[in-house]
Motif scaffolding. Structure first.
Motif, PDB file in Angstrom:
ATOM      1  N   LYS A 298       0.832  -1.206   0.000  1.00  0.00           N
ATOM      2  CA  LYS A 298       0.000   0.000   0.000  1.00  0.00           C
ATOM      3  C   LYS A 298       0.861   1.248   0.000  1.00  0.00           C
ATOM      4  CE  LYS A 298      -3.540   2.445   2.689  1.00  0.00           C
ATOM      5  NZ  LYS A 298      -4.394   2.415   3.899  1.00  0.00           N
ATOM      6  N   LEU A 299       1.923   1.259   0.830  1.00  0.00           N
ATOM      7  CA  LEU A 299       2.790   2.431   0.899  1.00  0.00           C
ATOM      8  C   LEU A 299       3.552   2.617  -0.407  1.00  0.00           C
ATOM      9  CD1 LEU A 299       3.956   4.762   2.513  1.00  0.00           C
ATOM     10  CD2 LEU A 299       5.683   3.208   3.405  1.00  0.00           C
ATOM     11  N   GLN A 300       3.992   1.514  -1.015  1.00  0.00           N
ATOM     12  CA  GLN A 300       4.695   1.615  -2.290  1.00  0.00           C
ATOM     13  C   GLN A 300       3.803   2.246  -3.352  1.00  0.00           C
ATOM     14  OE1 GLN A 300       7.104  -1.867  -3.521  1.00  0.00           O
ATOM     15  NE2 GLN A 300       6.625  -2.741  -1.541  1.00  0.00           N
ATOM     16  N   VAL A 301       2.525   1.850  -3.367  1.00  0.00           N
ATOM     17  CA  VAL A 301       1.580   2.416  -4.331  1.00  0.00           C
ATOM     18  C   VAL A 301       1.397   3.912  -4.085  1.00  0.00           C
ATOM     19  CG1 VAL A 301      -0.819   2.416  -5.110  1.00  0.00           C
ATOM     20  CG2 VAL A 301       0.359   0.254  -4.712  1.00  0.00           C
ATOM     21  N   LEU A 302       1.237   4.296  -2.798  1.00  0.00           N
ATOM     22  CA  LEU A 302       1.049   5.712  -2.477  1.00  0.00           C
ATOM     23  C   LEU A 302       2.282   6.538  -2.829  1.00  0.00           C
ATOM     24  CD1 LEU A 302      -0.804   5.420   0.964  1.00  0.00           C
ATOM     25  CD2 LEU A 302      -1.772   6.166  -1.224  1.00  0.00           C
ATOM     26  N   LEU A 303       3.469   5.995  -2.571  1.00  0.00           N
ATOM     27  CA  LEU A 303       4.691   6.703  -2.924  1.00  0.00           C
ATOM     28  C   LEU A 303       4.773   6.929  -4.428  1.00  0.00           C
ATOM     29  CD1 LEU A 303       7.317   4.958  -0.606  1.00  0.00           C
ATOM     30  CD2 LEU A 303       6.484   7.302  -0.435  1.00  0.00           C
ATOM     31  N   PHE A 304       4.335   5.930  -5.192  1.00  0.00           N
ATOM     32  CA  PHE A 304       4.336   6.082  -6.647  1.00  0.00           C
ATOM     33  C   PHE A 304       3.328   7.132  -7.105  1.00  0.00           C
ATOM     34  CE2 PHE A 304       2.113   4.909 -10.581  1.00  0.00           C
ATOM     35  CZ  PHE A 304       3.138   5.122 -11.496  1.00  0.00           C
ATOM     36  N   LEU A 305       2.104   7.044  -6.577  1.00  0.00           N
ATOM     37  CA  LEU A 305       1.044   7.947  -7.013  1.00  0.00           C
ATOM     38  C   LEU A 305       1.372   9.407  -6.711  1.00  0.00           C
ATOM     39  CD1 LEU A 305      -2.169   5.933  -6.024  1.00  0.00           C
ATOM     40  CD2 LEU A 305      -1.220   6.269  -8.313  1.00  0.00           C
ATOM     41  N   TYR A 306       1.986   9.660  -5.544  1.00  0.00           N
ATOM     42  CA  TYR A 306       2.260  11.029  -5.124  1.00  0.00           C
ATOM     43  C   TYR A 306       3.657  11.512  -5.530  1.00  0.00           C
ATOM     44  CZ  TYR A 306      -2.001  11.088  -2.334  1.00  0.00           C
ATOM     45  OH  TYR A 306      -3.309  11.075  -1.933  1.00  0.00           O
ATOM     46  N   SER A 307       4.413  10.676  -6.222  1.00  0.00           N
ATOM     47  CA  SER A 307       5.768  11.065  -6.599  1.00  0.00           C
ATOM     48  C   SER A 307       5.747  12.189  -7.622  1.00  0.00           C
ATOM     49  CB  SER A 307       6.523   9.861  -7.172  1.00  0.00           C
ATOM     50  OG  SER A 307       5.964   9.468  -8.425  1.00  0.00           O
TER      51      SER A 307
ATOM     52  N   ASN B 232       5.545  10.816 -11.232  1.00  0.00           N
ATOM     53  CA  ASN B 232       4.226  10.394 -11.702  1.00  0.00           C
ATOM     54  C   ASN B 232       3.339  11.599 -11.987  1.00  0.00           C
ATOM     55  OD1 ASN B 232       2.028   8.440 -12.182  1.00  0.00           O
ATOM     56  ND2 ASN B 232       1.168   9.313 -10.318  1.00  0.00           N
ATOM     57  N   LEU B 233       3.379  12.607 -11.100  1.00  0.00           N
ATOM     58  CA  LEU B 233       2.558  13.794 -11.304  1.00  0.00           C
ATOM     59  C   LEU B 233       2.964  14.540 -12.575  1.00  0.00           C
ATOM     60  CD1 LEU B 233       2.332  15.131  -7.627  1.00  0.00           C
ATOM     61  CD2 LEU B 233       0.576  13.909  -8.930  1.00  0.00           C
ATOM     62  N   ALA B 234       4.280  14.655 -12.811  1.00  0.00           N
ATOM     63  CA  ALA B 234       4.752  15.327 -14.023  1.00  0.00           C
ATOM     64  C   ALA B 234       4.316  14.560 -15.266  1.00  0.00           C
ATOM     65  CB  ALA B 234       6.275  15.472 -13.986  1.00  0.00           C
TER      66      ALA B 234
ATOM     67  N   LEU C  59       1.725  15.928 -18.403  1.00  0.00           N
ATOM     68  CA  LEU C  59       2.016  15.896 -19.833  1.00  0.00           C
ATOM     69  C   LEU C  59       1.044  14.984 -20.580  1.00  0.00           C
ATOM     70  CD1 LEU C  59       5.918  15.944 -20.147  1.00  0.00           C
ATOM     71  CD2 LEU C  59       4.276  17.801 -20.379  1.00  0.00           C
ATOM     72  N   ALA C  60       0.676  13.865 -19.943  1.00  0.00           N
ATOM     73  CA  ALA C  60      -0.272  12.954 -20.584  1.00  0.00           C
ATOM     74  C   ALA C  60      -1.631  13.631 -20.765  1.00  0.00           C
ATOM     75  CB  ALA C  60      -0.410  11.686 -19.758  1.00  0.00           C
ATOM     76  N   LEU C  61      -2.048  14.415 -19.788  1.00  0.00           N
ATOM     77  CA  LEU C  61      -3.316  15.142 -19.902  1.00  0.00           C
ATOM     78  C   LEU C  61      -3.258  16.193 -21.009  1.00  0.00           C
ATOM     79  CD1 LEU C  61      -4.240  15.605 -16.126  1.00  0.00           C
ATOM     80  CD2 LEU C  61      -5.426  14.177 -17.810  1.00  0.00           C
TER      81      LEU C  61
ATOM     82  N   ALA D   7      -0.175   6.259 -28.362  1.00  0.00           N
ATOM     83  CA  ALA D   7       1.276   6.156 -28.219  1.00  0.00           C
ATOM     84  C   ALA D   7       1.875   7.516 -27.865  1.00  0.00           C
ATOM     85  CB  ALA D   7       1.888   5.618 -29.508  1.00  0.00           C
ATOM     86  N   ILE D   8       1.314   8.584 -28.471  1.00  0.00           N
ATOM     87  CA  ILE D   8       1.825   9.927 -28.187  1.00  0.00           C
ATOM     88  C   ILE D   8       1.585  10.296 -26.724  1.00  0.00           C
ATOM     89  CG2 ILE D   8       1.498  12.382 -28.687  1.00  0.00           C
ATOM     90  CD1 ILE D   8       0.914  11.574 -31.594  1.00  0.00           C
ATOM     91  N   VAL D   9       0.367   9.991 -26.226  1.00  0.00           N
ATOM     92  CA  VAL D   9       0.048  10.278 -24.822  1.00  0.00           C
ATOM     93  C   VAL D   9       0.974   9.511 -23.890  1.00  0.00           C
ATOM     94  CG1 VAL D   9      -1.697  10.006 -23.004  1.00  0.00           C
ATOM     95  CG2 VAL D   9      -2.351  10.913 -25.243  1.00  0.00           C
ATOM     96  N   MET D  10       1.199   8.232 -24.178  1.00  0.00           N
ATOM     97  CA  MET D  10       2.099   7.421 -23.348  1.00  0.00           C
ATOM     98  C   MET D  10       3.524   7.973 -23.397  1.00  0.00           C
ATOM     99  SD  MET D  10       0.416   5.161 -21.763  1.00  0.00           S
ATOM    100  CE  MET D  10       1.804   4.183 -21.175  1.00  0.00           C
ATOM    101  N   ALA D  11       3.947   8.397 -24.613  1.00  0.00           N
ATOM    102  CA  ALA D  11       5.300   8.952 -24.747  1.00  0.00           C
ATOM    103  C   ALA D  11       5.451  10.241 -23.948  1.00  0.00           C
ATOM    104  CB  ALA D  11       5.608   9.201 -26.224  1.00  0.00           C
ATOM    105  N   MET D  12       4.397  11.042 -23.898  1.00  0.00           N
ATOM    106  CA  MET D  12       4.446  12.287 -23.123  1.00  0.00           C
ATOM    107  C   MET D  12       4.504  11.984 -21.631  1.00  0.00           C
ATOM    108  SD  MET D  12       1.855  14.767 -25.298  1.00  0.00           S
ATOM    109  CE  MET D  12       2.270  16.242 -24.360  1.00  0.00           C
ATOM    110  N   TYR D  13       3.792  10.932 -21.191  1.00  0.00           N
ATOM    111  CA  TYR D  13       3.872  10.548 -19.777  1.00  0.00           C
ATOM    112  C   TYR D  13       5.301  10.127 -19.424  1.00  0.00           C
ATOM    113  CZ  TYR D  13       3.353   7.942 -15.459  1.00  0.00           C
ATOM    114  OH  TYR D  13       3.515   7.480 -14.188  1.00  0.00           O
TER     115      TYR D  13
END
Length: 208
Positions: free
Chosen positions: A8-17, A20-22, A26-28, A45-51
């Motif tokens: 759970k903590l690993q997931v939260l660290l990823f989500l709030y990193s 991930n936010l950056a 870009l994906a949005l 593919a372009i959206v994924m590349a921007m992420y």
């Protein structure tokens, strides 16, 4: 090294990193371009590349991650003593129960000092590992033994398993109390010696 963080903590660290936010920002932007009609073919593919580009461009949150992980392990340190008393209290010697309770009180005094930065990361790791990993393993090893064998049969240095358990609890309890005293005195050199002693002397005991 500290115990691994929970899933759970690993997931939260990823989500709030930051990464991930950056990447999400870009994906949005990429999705916005798609809905606005600026891109059509290969939009996914372009959206994924921007992420991925956002992920790679953003710095890692190492300091924040370390703080969050340490906070979790500090909470685990508090909970470990309570869990041992709740789950194994009826099967442990009375002397061991008293020592565990005393350690719990000392930990309650220590944790705020760790959170205030009065204990270095290195010493915090040694302390947290001793309480959350080595102590429970030692208690579990003791509880696997028949009570009569643990109380009567000598296994090392002419001592019974019960005596060895109490010796280990004394080592940890005394070092916890000494650590608190040294922090209050702000004695850095003695703190280093105390950490080394604890790391060398307090290890899980198999009793067999």
């Amino acid at each position: 090294m500290m115990n691994n963080p929970s899933f759970k903590l690993q997931v939260l660290l990823f989500l709030y990193s930051t990464r991930n936010l950056a990447g999400c920002v870009l994906a949005l932007i990429g999705l916005g371009c798609f809905f606005a009609g600026f891109i059509n073919d290969w939009w996914y593919a372009i959206v994924m590349a921007m992420y991925v580009a956002g992920w790679l461009a953003a710095p890692q949150d190492r300091e924040l991650n370390l703080q969050i992980l340490q906070q979790e392990h500090e909470n685990q340190m508090r909970e470990t003593i309570d869990q041992l008393l709740t789950q194994a209290g009826s099967r442990l010697p009375k002397e061991a129960i008293q020592k565990l309770k005393k350690m719990g009180e000392t930990i309650e005094d220590l944790v705020p000092k760790i959170q205030a930065g009065q204990v270095t990361m290195q010493h915090s790791i040694v302390l947290i590992n001793a309480v959350t990993r080595d102590l429970p393993q030692t208690v579990r090893n003791y509880l696997q033994l028949p009570p009569a064998f643990a109380a009567v049969h000598t296994v090392e240095g002419g001592k019974t398993c019960k005596q060895l358990l109490l010796d280990q609890l004394d080592i940890l309890g005394n070092q916890l109390a000494k650590l608190t005293e040294l922090i209050n005195k702000d004695d850095a050199e003695a703190l280093i010696k105390n950490g080394k002693f604890l790391q060398e002397k307090f290890q899980p005991v198999s009793f067999l």
